[in-house]
Every structure is written in structure tokens, then in C-alpha cells.
Design a protein around this motif. Structure first.
Motif, PDB file in Angstrom:
ATOM      1  N   VAL A   1      41.166  38.640  45.323  1.00  0.00           N
ATOM      2  CA  VAL A   1      40.242  37.621  45.817  1.00  0.00           C
ATOM      3  C   VAL A   1      39.791  38.047  47.209  1.00  0.00           C
ATOM      4  O   VAL A   1      40.607  38.251  48.110  1.00  0.00           O
ATOM      5  N   SER A   2      38.483  38.193  47.369  1.00  0.00           N
ATOM      6  CA  SER A   2      37.924  38.678  48.629  1.00  0.00           C
ATOM      7  C   SER A   2      36.623  37.934  48.924  1.00  0.00           C
ATOM      8  O   SER A   2      35.570  38.530  49.086  1.00  0.00           O
ATOM      9  N   ALA A   3      36.722  36.619  49.002  1.00  0.00           N
ATOM     10  CA  ALA A   3      35.536  35.765  49.126  1.00  0.00           C
ATOM     11  C   ALA A   3      35.397  35.138  50.503  1.00  0.00           C
ATOM     12  O   ALA A   3      34.550  34.265  50.692  1.00  0.00           O
ATOM     13  N   GLY A   4      36.220  35.549  51.463  1.00  0.00           N
ATOM     14  CA  GLY A   4      36.071  35.066  52.824  1.00  0.00           C
ATOM     15  C   GLY A   4      36.890  33.829  53.135  1.00  0.00           C
ATOM     16  O   GLY A   4      37.508  33.212  52.272  1.00  0.00           O
ATOM     17  N   ALA A   5      36.871  33.454  54.410  1.00  0.00           N
ATOM     18  CA  ALA A   5      37.758  32.400  54.905  1.00  0.00           C
ATOM     19  C   ALA A   5      37.435  31.026  54.358  1.00  0.00           C
ATOM     20  O   ALA A   5      38.285  30.133  54.363  1.00  0.00           O
ATOM     21  N   TYR A   6      36.207  30.811  53.875  1.00  0.00           N
ATOM     22  CA  TYR A   6      35.853  29.529  53.286  1.00  0.00           C
ATOM     23  C   TYR A   6      36.055  29.523  51.767  1.00  0.00           C
ATOM     24  O   TYR A   6      36.549  28.539  51.206  1.00  0.00           O
ATOM     25  N   CYS A   7      35.676  30.594  51.112  1.00  0.00           N
ATOM     26  CA  CYS A   7      35.661  30.590  49.648  1.00  0.00           C
ATOM     27  C   CYS A   7      36.936  31.125  49.010  1.00  0.00           C
ATOM     28  O   CYS A   7      37.263  30.738  47.889  1.00  0.00           O
ATOM     29  N   SER A   8      37.669  32.002  49.689  1.00  0.00           N
ATOM     30  CA  SER A   8      38.933  32.481  49.106  1.00  0.00           C
ATOM     31  C   SER A   8      39.943  31.352  48.912  1.00  0.00           C
ATOM     32  O   SER A   8      40.528  31.231  47.830  1.00  0.00           O
TER      33      SER A   8
ATOM     34  N   ALA B   1      35.096  32.976  61.113  1.00  0.00           N
ATOM     35  CA  ALA B   1      36.092  32.174  60.392  1.00  0.00           C
ATOM     36  C   ALA B   1      37.154  33.068  59.781  1.00  0.00           C
ATOM     37  O   ALA B   1      36.844  34.113  59.198  1.00  0.00           O
ATOM     38  N   SER B   2      38.400  32.657  59.885  1.00  0.00           N
ATOM     39  CA  SER B   2      39.507  33.500  59.419  1.00  0.00           C
ATOM     40  C   SER B   2      40.788  32.685  59.303  1.00  0.00           C
ATOM     41  O   SER B   2      40.870  31.552  59.769  1.00  0.00           O
ATOM     42  N   GLY B   3      41.779  33.266  58.635  1.00  0.00           N
ATOM     43  CA  GLY B   3      43.144  32.754  58.672  1.00  0.00           C
ATOM     44  C   GLY B   3      43.563  31.768  57.614  1.00  0.00           C
ATOM     45  O   GLY B   3      44.702  31.289  57.637  1.00  0.00           O
ATOM     46  N   THR B   4      42.713  31.437  56.648  1.00  0.00           N
ATOM     47  CA  THR B   4      42.982  30.332  55.726  1.00  0.00           C
ATOM     48  C   THR B   4      43.842  30.698  54.520  1.00  0.00           C
ATOM     49  O   THR B   4      44.190  29.812  53.728  1.00  0.00           O
TER      50      THR B   4
ATOM     51  N   SER C   1      40.407  36.010  55.652  1.00  0.00           N
ATOM     52  CA  SER C   1      41.243  34.826  55.444  1.00  0.00           C
ATOM     53  C   SER C   1      42.723  35.179  55.495  1.00  0.00           C
ATOM     54  O   SER C   1      43.564  34.319  55.717  1.00  0.00           O
ATOM     55  N   SER C   2      43.041  36.463  55.317  1.00  0.00           N
ATOM     56  CA  SER C   2      44.443  36.879  55.237  1.00  0.00           C
ATOM     57  C   SER C   2      45.097  37.075  56.600  1.00  0.00           C
ATOM     58  O   SER C   2      46.318  37.202  56.683  1.00  0.00           O
ATOM     59  N   VAL C   3      44.308  37.105  57.679  1.00  0.00           N
ATOM     60  CA  VAL C   3      44.899  37.424  58.975  1.00  0.00           C
ATOM     61  C   VAL C   3      45.664  36.218  59.518  1.00  0.00           C
ATOM     62  O   VAL C   3      45.181  35.094  59.467  1.00  0.00           O
ATOM     63  N   PRO C   4      46.879  36.436  60.049  1.00  0.00           N
ATOM     64  CA  PRO C   4      47.656  35.316  60.604  1.00  0.00           C
ATOM     65  C   PRO C   4      47.040  34.750  61.881  1.00  0.00           C
ATOM     66  O   PRO C   4      47.139  33.561  62.160  1.00  0.00           O
ATOM     67  N   LYS C   5      46.409  35.641  62.676  1.00  0.00           N
ATOM     68  CA  LYS C   5      45.790  35.226  63.937  1.00  0.00           C
ATOM     69  C   LYS C   5      44.554  36.092  64.147  1.00  0.00           C
ATOM     70  O   LYS C   5      44.617  37.321  64.040  1.00  0.00           O
ATOM     71  N   VAL C   6      43.435  35.463  64.452  1.00  0.00           N
ATOM     72  CA  VAL C   6      42.197  36.216  64.604  1.00  0.00           C
ATOM     73  C   VAL C   6      42.273  37.106  65.846  1.00  0.00           C
ATOM     74  O   VAL C   6      42.868  36.741  66.860  1.00  0.00           O
TER      75      VAL C   6
END
Length: 581
Positions: free
Chosen positions: A265-272, A514-517, A548-553
Motif C-alpha cells: 500500500v503506497s497511497a500516501g498519508a491520507y489514503c493509505s 502530510a506524513s506519519g499516519t 505515512s510510514s515515517v514515525p516522525k517527519v
């Protein structure tokens, strides 16, 4: 939704859900193993014929239409209840085709702070370099060891407009030493420099280049205008396993695609996180609201939403020719500018209108604040959780009037305007992404919760004050600035930190980071969605690989992080496959 059909030939080794920045990198690198078959599913169209993708100056024309996800935040209390539009690229290449083209990696400490052996600062910088082919220019003093030379992503430095050269001199005058290639080396937390861009010979380079053009291979299948609904989960040998995906096409047709090895799954911080939630992977109580059976209770899915909050401050310039407004807004200049791009791939439409950039530490400037002095600190870190090797803020200038679409006071009457921008790093505030419904064609609910933490507001107001001082007091700009633009704004006169708080509340916006979700984390972290190898907890054969996978941006921009995650994910997937073999 019930899938309408299953076709035998629609089975692949790997299915990549999302043809954005990380997804295209992963697919392209996995396809280097010629025995593997890879399917890329992208919700938007191909980008081959999207002129405003390849022409970097046309970036905003991709928004508010079918090539934009058209995501808008919930009203946010700390910014006067405003909603902020968080545009994202909805086409092959994703946001690599609409972003600011900036290669600002952050510092190696940013990634060491993840405390994950698979993603150290050294490894992330190596992954980011692997994606790149750097093209230098005679005037640019490049740190060649900090750049890649063989990746599909073509980059080069940006030729500055006169206003940017003046802002650079004012930054130096106000205490930010010039280090030309500092944003590639990741070693300078306080200074100014030039930024390499993902543009070469007037054409934007995007992640789609990893799977198209000369990088297209026969073992990659690309399907566009296909939205991923959910991951198919099956019990295999007592283990919950991802075996495929259910999709919805533009005409409403539902299909299944099967994966022999893995679904990524590689759909970004909103869609993943939304895809995981629709698949029954997420906080059980939230899934139940939508009648979704919880397969694995993962409370961190959709939580930990981060971004870099940004403020634009506009100034009118007394002298003509310093900014590029005369090439865009005056008379019918844009027509000849567009013709120049068509004929020669040069001019202001061939690049993104950002100029010189700076990082700053703010310890000294904030020492008079009791909130700053009395805030909790970890050993060796400031109240924002940063070491002395990491910047608190980023500053840069635009080379003409422009920014987010709410700024519509274009200088059409022969005026000349630029902005200085201030961006906040390592915010304490966290937001969330939750489902509005289980309909995959409906965007999730996004709440960025900007500046909710008092320290975030403190540092952001100081960032704006410092940026304004650079323009109004810096030796190269102080005598050429008439004042704020438009004239009804008076921020150029603000001298106190508290002067800036109403301005920040009214103007703070997204930097599209956006990131981290769906964050990675250690085994004992109850909020971690993924392990350090990007595997979804409790599910075999399923990974999430994007920002979305990063713990901290990171304390930079996220474009190169997305490329680095893609490169690292591909290496990890290949290594795990070889171990199984």
C-alpha cells in the motif's frame, strides 16, 4: 462492496496500491528482478499528456480538478476555525508532479531519531541519492559526494531571480551564513543555501519516470483510473494474509487482483490509512462506526498525522525587474512566457518560483520566553525535541507573487511583489485521518490540528518575526521594500512576537508534507502500525511504504523522503524474498 469478477490472468507477484512517488519507485525497482510481475494501481490518469505536470510552472493548474484529491481539513481551533485545502496529485507520479520540486533532505539526525536500524540517517541519505541523477551548473558549488549519479530522478540547481540574490544577501547579513549545497549534505542547521530541484532542461522529473519512458519494463502492468477499495485478507496456515485487492474503476466496475507474494500500500498519508481501515485494519471502535469488521485492532492507523505548517508574508518591491511578476501578470506577458516554454523549455514556466532557502536555530531568540525556558527538555534537546544539529525553522522567498489559492491579490497593475515564507519543524501537535464512510470514492476526514500546542505557536510566531526582520532589516532588501502587499496588511511593522499570533492564525497553511499516519515502530510500541521493515502488524504479505510510514517527519521537505522510502522498501522486499527463496 462485492467484487464483480475474478479473471485468472489478473494475478501478479506484487501489487502496488498507488502510483505516487514511493509506489512508482518500488514498482520500478522490483521490476529489475525480471522474473517478478508487478501491478501498479493508480486512482488518477497517466501523466504523459498532462502538460502542467511536466511544465513545473503550471503546478497549480493541477489543483481543484480531477488531478487533485481535493482534500480539505476539518475546521481547526488554533487557526481561527479555518479549514485548509491539502491538494495532492491524483495521477501517475502523484505529488511528485505537483510539488515544489525541492530536494531538501533534512539532517541525518532526523532519521536517526526514528531509532530503527533499517532506517538510519546514513541509510536514508544513501537511498535518496540512489534515486537521483544530479546535473550541475558552472556557478553552483556542489558537494558531489552528496548527490546521486544514476537514478531515474533528474535534478539540477535553480538559477536565481534578482530578488532571490538580494534575499540571500539579507539572510547572510542577519546571521545565516551561505553554504551553497547545505540542503543535500544535511549537516547545517543554521545558514542559507541553494536547493537542487527535480527539474532538468526545463522538464519536471517525476516518480512516474521509474516505470515509464526508458524505465518501463514488460513485467510492469500499469492500470490508471483505478481506485483501491480494500485489501483482500485470507487465512493461510493460521496466519492472516494479504492475497489481493478489490478496486473500483471510474465507471463503477469492481475488480479483484491477486498477489502471489505481497501487497504494498503506497497511497500516501491520507489514503493509505483509509485503505487499511476499509480492509478492517485499524482502531476497532472507529471501524465499527462504519460496519467494518475489525481484522486486526491497530489503534495507530490514521493517528500521528504530521505536516509542516507554513506562512506566506508578501512585500511590494519599489524597483521593477527584481521579481518575475512582469513575466506573469503584467499586460499579456504570460502569453509570450508560455510561447517561450513551448519553443525552448526555458523561462519562468520551466521552473518553480521559489528562490533562496535558509535553516535557523532559534534558541537565542526564544530565551526571553518563559514558555520556552520552562518547557520540558530531554537531555541534549530543546523544547521542540531537537538537537543543536537540527533546525527549528525553514525560510525562503518566492520570486513573484503566488502561493496557495487563497492569495488572489495579483500585482496586475505594474506592481512587483514577493513573499518570504516561514515553516515550522518538529511540531508537537498531531492530527488524524478517519473514514467518512466505507465508500472508496469518498475522501477520508482529515484533521491536521495545526498549532494546537502552545510551543508550536510560539516557534511559528518567532519564525515569522525573524523572516520579516530579514526582509525589513537585511542590508540588501531594506531599501527596496515598500511594505506589505496588499497595503491593507501591516505585518512589515510588527516587531513583537505577540504581534504575529493573529497573523499566523489567519494565514497558517499546509506545506503539503502530510506524513506519519501508518507509522513504523518497535515491537513494544502499541501505536506502531508497521514494523521496521514496513510490514503491517498481524498481517502476512502486506506492507505500507510511503511517507505515512515515517514515525516522525523530517526537518526538511518530504519529496526526497518519499523517494528514499521507495528505494529502501524495494531493497527490503527483495532481501526478504531472497531469504524465503
Amino acid at each position: 462492496m462485492t467484487p464483480a469478477r475474478i479473471e485468472p490472468e489478473e494475478t501478479y507477484d506484487y501489487i502496488v496500491c498507488g502510483g505516487g512517488t514511493s509506489g512508482c519507485v518500488i514498482a520500478g525497482r522490483l521490476a529489475e528482478e525480471l522474473n517478478a510481475t508487478i501491478l501498479v494501481l493508480e486512482a488518477g490518469p497517466d501523466n504523459a499528456n498532462l502538460e502542467n505536470v511536466h511544465m513545473a510552472g503550471g503546478w497549480s493548474k493541477n489543483f481543484d480538478c480531477e488531478t487533485d484529491w481535493n482534500i480539505v481539513t476539518e475546521p481547526m481551533v488554533a487557526v481561527d476555525g479555518r479549514q485548509v485545502k491539502c491538494s495532492r496529485g491524483r495521477f501517475l507520479g502523484g505529488s511528485s508532479g505537483v510539488n515544489g520540486t525541492l530536494c531538501i533532505r533534512g539532517t541525518k539526525q532526523d532519521y536517526d531519531d526514528w531509532e530503527l536500524d533499517d532506517w538510519t540517517g546514513e541509510k536514508m541519505f544513501r537511498y535518496m541519492n540512489k534515486a537521483e541523477t544530479f546535473h550541475g551548473k558552472d556557478w553552483f558549488k556542489a558537494e558531489n559526494a552528496a548527490h546521486g549519479t544514476s537514478g531515474p530522478l533528474h535534478t539540477e540547481p535553480h538559477d536565481l531571480a534578482p530578488i532571490s540574490e538580494l534575499v540571500r544577501e539579507s539572510m547572510i547579513d542577519q546571521g545565516l551564513p551561505y553554504r551553497p549545497d547545505m540542503f543535500a549534505t544535511g549537516e547545517t542547521p543554521h545558514g542559507c543555501g541553494d536547493v537542487t530541484r527535480t527539474v532538468h532542461q526545463g522538464i519536471r522529473s517525476t516518480a512516474a519516470d521509474f516505470i515509464t519512458k526508458e524505465s518501463h519494463r514488460a513485467n510492469i502492468t500499469i492500470k490508471t483510473d483505478v481506485t483501491v477499495d480494500r485489501v483482500i485478507l485470507s487465512q493461510e496456515s493460521g496466519q492472516l494474509t494479504a492475497t489481493g485487492v478489490v478496486t473500483v474503476s471510474r465507471d463503477g466496475t469492481q475488480d479483484e487482483y491477486r498477489a502471489r507474494k505481497e501487497v504494498i500500500v503506497s497511497a500516501g498519508a491520507y489514503c493509505s490509512p483509509a485503505i487499511l481501515q476499509r480492509s478492517g485494519l485499524g482502531p476497532k471502535d472507529e471501524l465499527s462506526k462504519h460496519g467494518i469488521e475489525c481484522q486486526v485492532d491497530l489503534p495507530g492507523v490514521g493517528k500521528n498525522l504530521m505536516d509542516h505548517v507554513l506562512c506566506f508574508m508578501f512585500y511590494e518591491v519599489l524597483e521593477p525587474g527584481l521579481t518575475n511578476d512582469y513575466l506573469a501578470y503584467h499586460n499579456n506577458a504570460i502569453a509570450s512566457t508560455y510561447q517561450l516554454y513551448q519553443e525552448k523549455k526555458t523561462g519562468i514556466l520551466s521552473t518553480f518560483p521559489f528562490g533562496i532557502f535558509g535553516y535557523a536555530r532559534l534558541d537565542g531568540r526564544l530565551k526571553d520566553s518563559s514558555l520556552w525556558r520552562n518547557a520540558p527538555r530531554q537531555p541534549g534537546r530543546d523544547p521542540m525535541g531537537l538537537t543543536s544539529s537540527q533546525p527549528n525553522i525553514e525560510l525562503w522567498n518566492t520570486e513573484l507573487y503566488g502561493g496557495p489559492k487563497q492569495y488572489t491579490d495579483f500585482p496586475v497593475d505594474g506592481n512587483h511583489v514577493f513573499a518570504i515564507c516561514a515553516l515550522l519543524f518538529n511540531q508537537h501537535s498531531r492530527g488524524s485521518v478517519t473514514l467518512k464512510s466505507k465508500d472508496p470514492m469518498e475522501n477520508p476526514i482529515v484533521d491536521h490540528n495545526y498549532l494546537n500546542h502552545p510551543l508550536d505557536m510560539l516557534v511559528m510566531t518567532e519564525a515569522c518575526r525573524f523572516a520579516n526582520e530579514i526582509v525589513m532589516n537585511g542590508k540588501a532588501t531594506k531599501d527596496i521594500v515598500k511594505g506589505s502587499w496588499p497595503s491593507k496588511l501591516t505585518h512589515h511593522t510588527y516587531t513583537k512576537r505577540e504581534d504575529w499570533e493573529p497573523y499566523v492564525k489567519a494565514h497558517a497553511t499546509t506545506c503539503y508534507h502530510a506524513s506519519g499516519t501508518c507509522a513504523m515502530g518497535k515491537t513494544d510500541d502499541p501505536n506502531a502500525v508497521l514494523d521496521s521493515r514496513l510490514r503491517v502488524k498481524g498481517v502476512k504479505g502486506l506492507r505500507v511504504a510511503d511517507v505515512s510510514s515515517v514515525p516522525k517527519v523530517n526537518n526538511g521537505h518530504t519529496q526526497m523522503v518519499a523517494y528514499g522510502i521507495g528505494e529502501g522498501a524495494a531493497d527490503i522486499i527483495k532481501a526478504d524474498a531472497n531469504m524465503k527463496a
